[in-house]
Design a protein around this motif. Sequence first.
Motif, PDB file in Angstrom:
ATOM      1  N   GLU A 192       0.832  -1.210   0.000  1.00 32.64           N
ATOM      2  CA  GLU A 192       0.000   0.000   0.000  1.00 32.64           C
ATOM      3  C   GLU A 192       0.862   1.254   0.000  1.00 32.64           C
ATOM      4  O   GLU A 192       0.599   2.208  -0.752  1.00 32.64           O
ATOM      5  CB  GLU A 192      -0.935  -0.021   1.212  1.00 32.64           C
ATOM      6  N   ASP A 193       1.885   1.262   0.844  1.00 36.58           N
ATOM      7  CA  ASP A 193       2.779   2.419   0.885  1.00 36.58           C
ATOM      8  C   ASP A 193       3.520   2.576  -0.440  1.00 36.58           C
ATOM      9  O   ASP A 193       3.671   3.691  -0.949  1.00 36.58           O
ATOM     10  CB  ASP A 193       3.789   2.261   2.025  1.00 36.58           C
ATOM     11  N   ALA A 194       3.981   1.468  -1.008  1.00 38.14           N
ATOM     12  CA  ALA A 194       4.699   1.523  -2.281  1.00 38.14           C
ATOM     13  C   ALA A 194       3.789   2.029  -3.400  1.00 38.14           C
ATOM     14  O   ALA A 194       4.218   2.815  -4.260  1.00 38.14           O
ATOM     15  CB  ALA A 194       5.255   0.148  -2.642  1.00 38.14           C
ATOM     16  N   SER A 195       2.534   1.605  -3.383  1.00 40.65           N
ATOM     17  CA  SER A 195       1.591   2.044  -4.410  1.00 40.65           C
ATOM     18  C   SER A 195       1.350   3.549  -4.339  1.00 40.65           C
ATOM     19  O   SER A 195       1.300   4.236  -5.362  1.00 40.65           O
ATOM     20  CB  SER A 195       0.263   1.289  -4.255  1.00 40.65           C
ATOM     21  N   GLU A 196       1.236   4.062  -3.126  1.00 42.15           N
ATOM     22  CA  GLU A 196       0.999   5.503  -2.978  1.00 42.15           C
ATOM     23  C   GLU A 196       2.244   6.321  -3.306  1.00 42.15           C
ATOM     24  O   GLU A 196       2.150   7.374  -3.943  1.00 42.15           O
ATOM     25  CB  GLU A 196       0.528   5.816  -1.560  1.00 42.15           C
ATOM     26  N   ILE A 197       3.418   5.828  -2.896  1.00 45.19           N
ATOM     27  CA  ILE A 197       4.649   6.587  -3.107  1.00 45.19           C
ATOM     28  C   ILE A 197       5.140   6.450  -4.547  1.00 45.19           C
ATOM     29  O   ILE A 197       5.513   7.449  -5.188  1.00 45.19           O
ATOM     30  CB  ILE A 197       5.753   6.109  -2.148  1.00 45.19           C
ATOM     31  N   CYS A 198       5.138   5.246  -5.066  1.00 43.52           N
ATOM     32  CA  CYS A 198       5.687   4.997  -6.414  1.00 43.52           C
ATOM     33  C   CYS A 198       4.644   5.115  -7.509  1.00 43.52           C
ATOM     34  O   CYS A 198       4.993   5.280  -8.684  1.00 43.52           O
ATOM     35  CB  CYS A 198       6.318   3.605  -6.473  1.00 43.52           C
ATOM     36  N   GLY A 199       3.356   5.014  -7.145  1.00 39.11           N
ATOM     37  CA  GLY A 199       2.285   5.105  -8.128  1.00 39.11           C
ATOM     38  C   GLY A 199       1.616   3.762  -8.341  1.00 39.11           C
ATOM     39  O   GLY A 199       2.301   2.736  -8.472  1.00 39.11           O
ATOM     40  N   PRO A 200       0.284   3.726  -8.392  1.00 35.06           N
ATOM     41  CA  PRO A 200      -0.448   2.459  -8.513  1.00 35.06           C
ATOM     42  C   PRO A 200      -0.211   1.738  -9.832  1.00 35.06           C
ATOM     43  O   PRO A 200      -0.422   0.527  -9.928  1.00 35.06           O
ATOM     44  CB  PRO A 200      -1.913   2.874  -8.361  1.00 35.06           C
ATOM     45  N   ASP A 201       0.208   2.490 -10.869  1.00 33.38           N
ATOM     46  CA  ASP A 201       0.424   1.870 -12.178  1.00 33.38           C
ATOM     47  C   ASP A 201       1.846   1.345 -12.365  1.00 33.38           C
ATOM     48  O   ASP A 201       2.160   0.771 -13.412  1.00 33.38           O
ATOM     49  CB  ASP A 201       0.115   2.871 -13.294  1.00 33.38           C
ATOM     50  N   ARG A 202       2.707   1.524 -11.386  1.00 29.91           N
ATOM     51  CA  ARG A 202       4.106   1.100 -11.506  1.00 29.91           C
ATOM     52  C   ARG A 202       4.182  -0.428 -11.524  1.00 29.91           C
ATOM     53  O   ARG A 202       3.682  -1.092 -10.622  1.00 29.91           O
ATOM     54  CB  ARG A 202       4.883   1.655 -10.326  1.00 29.91           C
ATOM     55  N   PRO A 203       4.792  -1.020 -12.549  1.00 24.97           N
ATOM     56  CA  PRO A 203       4.905  -2.483 -12.604  1.00 24.97           C
ATOM     57  C   PRO A 203       5.744  -3.007 -11.453  1.00 24.97           C
ATOM     58  O   PRO A 203       6.719  -2.383 -11.027  1.00 24.97           O
ATOM     59  CB  PRO A 203       5.596  -2.735 -13.949  1.00 24.97           C
ATOM     60  N   ALA A 204       5.363  -4.174 -10.944  1.00 28.36           N
ATOM     61  CA  ALA A 204       6.081  -4.766  -9.809  1.00 28.36           C
ATOM     62  C   ALA A 204       5.824  -6.266  -9.788  1.00 28.36           C
ATOM     63  O   ALA A 204       5.046  -6.797 -10.583  1.00 28.36           O
ATOM     64  CB  ALA A 204       5.635  -4.124  -8.494  1.00 28.36           C
ATOM     65  N   ALA A 205       6.495  -6.941  -8.881  1.00 26.35           N
ATOM     66  CA  ALA A 205       6.314  -8.383  -8.715  1.00 26.35           C
ATOM     67  C   ALA A 205       6.521  -8.756  -7.260  1.00 26.35           C
ATOM     68  O   ALA A 205       7.431  -8.231  -6.603  1.00 26.35           O
ATOM     69  CB  ALA A 205       7.284  -9.160  -9.603  1.00 26.35           C
ATOM     70  N   GLY A 270      -0.297  17.053  -1.254  1.00 29.19           N
ATOM     71  CA  GLY A 270       0.452  15.801  -1.311  1.00 29.19           C
ATOM     72  C   GLY A 270      -0.081  14.852  -2.359  1.00 29.19           C
ATOM     73  O   GLY A 270       0.679  14.269  -3.147  1.00 29.19           O
ATOM     74  N   LYS A 271      -1.413  14.686  -2.396  1.00 35.27           N
ATOM     75  CA  LYS A 271      -2.011  13.768  -3.372  1.00 35.27           C
ATOM     76  C   LYS A 271      -1.922  14.330  -4.788  1.00 35.27           C
ATOM     77  O   LYS A 271      -1.760  13.580  -5.753  1.00 35.27           O
ATOM     78  CB  LYS A 271      -3.458  13.481  -2.985  1.00 35.27           C
ATOM     79  N   ALA A 272      -2.044  15.650  -4.919  1.00 35.14           N
ATOM     80  CA  ALA A 272      -1.901  16.261  -6.237  1.00 35.14           C
ATOM     81  C   ALA A 272      -0.501  16.041  -6.779  1.00 35.14           C
ATOM     82  O   ALA A 272      -0.308  15.702  -7.952  1.00 35.14           O
ATOM     83  CB  ALA A 272      -2.216  17.752  -6.161  1.00 35.14           C
ATOM     84  N   ALA A 273       0.495  16.222  -5.924  1.00 38.68           N
ATOM     85  CA  ALA A 273       1.881  15.999  -6.339  1.00 38.68           C
ATOM     86  C   ALA A 273       2.102  14.554  -6.741  1.00 38.68           C
ATOM     87  O   ALA A 273       2.779  14.267  -7.741  1.00 38.68           O
ATOM     88  CB  ALA A 273       2.831  16.390  -5.204  1.00 38.68           C
ATOM     89  N   ALA A 274       1.538  13.615  -5.970  1.00 38.19           N
ATOM     90  CA  ALA A 274       1.697  12.202  -6.294  1.00 38.19           C
ATOM     91  C   ALA A 274       1.052  11.863  -7.631  1.00 38.19           C
ATOM     92  O   ALA A 274       1.619  11.116  -8.446  1.00 38.19           O
ATOM     93  CB  ALA A 274       1.094  11.342  -5.182  1.00 38.19           C
ATOM     94  N   GLU A 275      -0.133  12.417  -7.869  1.00 37.60           N
ATOM     95  CA  GLU A 275      -0.831  12.140  -9.127  1.00 37.60           C
ATOM     96  C   GLU A 275      -0.038  12.663 -10.323  1.00 37.60           C
ATOM     97  O   GLU A 275       0.150  11.954 -11.320  1.00 37.60           O
ATOM     98  CB  GLU A 275      -2.216  12.774  -9.100  1.00 37.60           C
ATOM     99  N   VAL A 276       0.444  13.892 -10.235  1.00 39.44           N
ATOM    100  CA  VAL A 276       1.184  14.482 -11.350  1.00 39.44           C
ATOM    101  C   VAL A 276       2.537  13.786 -11.526  1.00 39.44           C
ATOM    102  O   VAL A 276       3.028  13.641 -12.649  1.00 39.44           O
ATOM    103  CB  VAL A 276       1.350  16.004 -11.146  1.00 39.44           C
ATOM    104  N   ALA A 277       3.136  13.326 -10.436  1.00 34.39           N
ATOM    105  CA  ALA A 277       4.393  12.575 -10.538  1.00 34.39           C
ATOM    106  C   ALA A 277       4.188  11.300 -11.339  1.00 34.39           C
ATOM    107  O   ALA A 277       5.026  10.930 -12.171  1.00 34.39           O
ATOM    108  CB  ALA A 277       4.926  12.249  -9.142  1.00 34.39           C
ATOM    109  N   ARG A 278       3.060  10.626 -11.114  1.00 33.82           N
ATOM    110  CA  ARG A 278       2.787   9.386 -11.847  1.00 33.82           C
ATOM    111  C   ARG A 278       2.555   9.671 -13.330  1.00 33.82           C
ATOM    112  O   ARG A 278       2.952   8.900 -14.191  1.00 33.82           O
ATOM    113  CB  ARG A 278       1.566   8.690 -11.248  1.00 33.82           C
ATOM    114  N   ILE A 279       1.918  10.796 -13.609  1.00 32.42           N
ATOM    115  CA  ILE A 279       1.607  11.132 -15.002  1.00 32.42           C
ATOM    116  C   ILE A 279       2.848  11.574 -15.763  1.00 32.42           C
ATOM    117  O   ILE A 279       3.060  11.193 -16.919  1.00 32.42           O
ATOM    118  CB  ILE A 279       0.532  12.251 -15.055  1.00 32.42           C
ATOM    119  N   THR A 280       3.658  12.375 -15.110  1.00 27.87           N
ATOM    120  CA  THR A 280       4.773  13.032 -15.812  1.00 27.87           C
ATOM    121  C   THR A 280       6.125  12.351 -15.630  1.00 27.87           C
ATOM    122  O   THR A 280       7.038  12.573 -16.429  1.00 27.87           O
ATOM    123  CB  THR A 280       4.919  14.487 -15.315  1.00 27.87           C
ATOM    124  N   GLY A 281       6.275  11.557 -14.569  1.00 29.92           N
ATOM    125  CA  GLY A 281       7.581  10.974 -14.297  1.00 29.92           C
ATOM    126  C   GLY A 281       8.515  11.926 -13.563  1.00 29.92           C
ATOM    127  O   GLY A 281       9.686  11.614 -13.355  1.00 29.92           O
TER     128      GLY A 281
END
Length: 304
Positions: A192-205, A270-281
């Motif tokens: 959950e923490d990784a999804s919020e910090i790194c982004g829910p769409d980030r590939p992982a295993a 905080g959430k706005a920054a996280a969302e834009v970080a996921r979109i823009t990299g």
Amino acid sequence: MTEERRTPSFSIDSARFDAPTLEPGLYIVATPIGHLDDITLRALKTLAAADLVCCEDTRVTRVLLERYGIRAHTTSYHEHNAVRQRPKLMERLAAGQAIALVSDAGTPLVSDPGFRLVEDVAAAGHRVFPIPGASALTASLMAAGLPTDTVVFLGFLPSKSGPRRRRLETFSRQPASLVFYESPNRLAQALEDASEICGPDRPAAVCRELTKRFETVTRGPLAELCAAYPAGATVKGEIAVVIAPPPEETTSAEDAEALLAAALGRLPAGKAAAEVARITGRERQELFKMALSLKAAPAEDDAS
């Protein structure tokens, strides 16, 4: 009576082999992380011929030694007795003995306290011999199907959410795959923490029980992994998590600011920054500072 000198040897199935004499020094020996057949021939020769085998838990290592017919002298060496044991081991090395160091599973010194022994041994001028083999770190990278050209290993993440999130935040924008070990009872919270910090769409295993009977590798975006391993679910075994590198930065600062301004109309900074970080990299911390500036801008205009 004098103790009968043992002939160093090991067995594979019904065949028995003599082990050659070892040079004096410390041998760092990788052992299987699950499947006992993953031991190397060199590791078997070393464990059989060593004057002493230092184990994290002698009971665990004894299973491996008995599987291959090795009659070795063993002693415990772990983080709780290391300060007391190190001087004794240094005396043995000074006397010209060959000492093997193993962990319960995998490669010693990888997320393991044995590095202090190696530091002392090297400083005293004794040789250190790496005997490579199985490692949960490399096995998880092999199984995850994610980029491996640049990797950051985080060991075990902090057990509490605050420090864990800060550690993930520190490395989340590194252009590298992230690997960390996690316990079953904290896996859901870590994902959950990784999804919020790194982004829910980030590939992982999520790699569980690698090389063992119930080995499983679950791949997908972090949001899907959170759903696969929800809080309260029963999870067992040893776990390694691999997270893909972040997307490359493709959006200009001006465009990122425009996206951020729009996001601030419906989300806190905080959430706005996280969302834009996921979109823009772009870096989340950079965007968070930008968000705070944007939120403060109207008040500054009114004051003037």
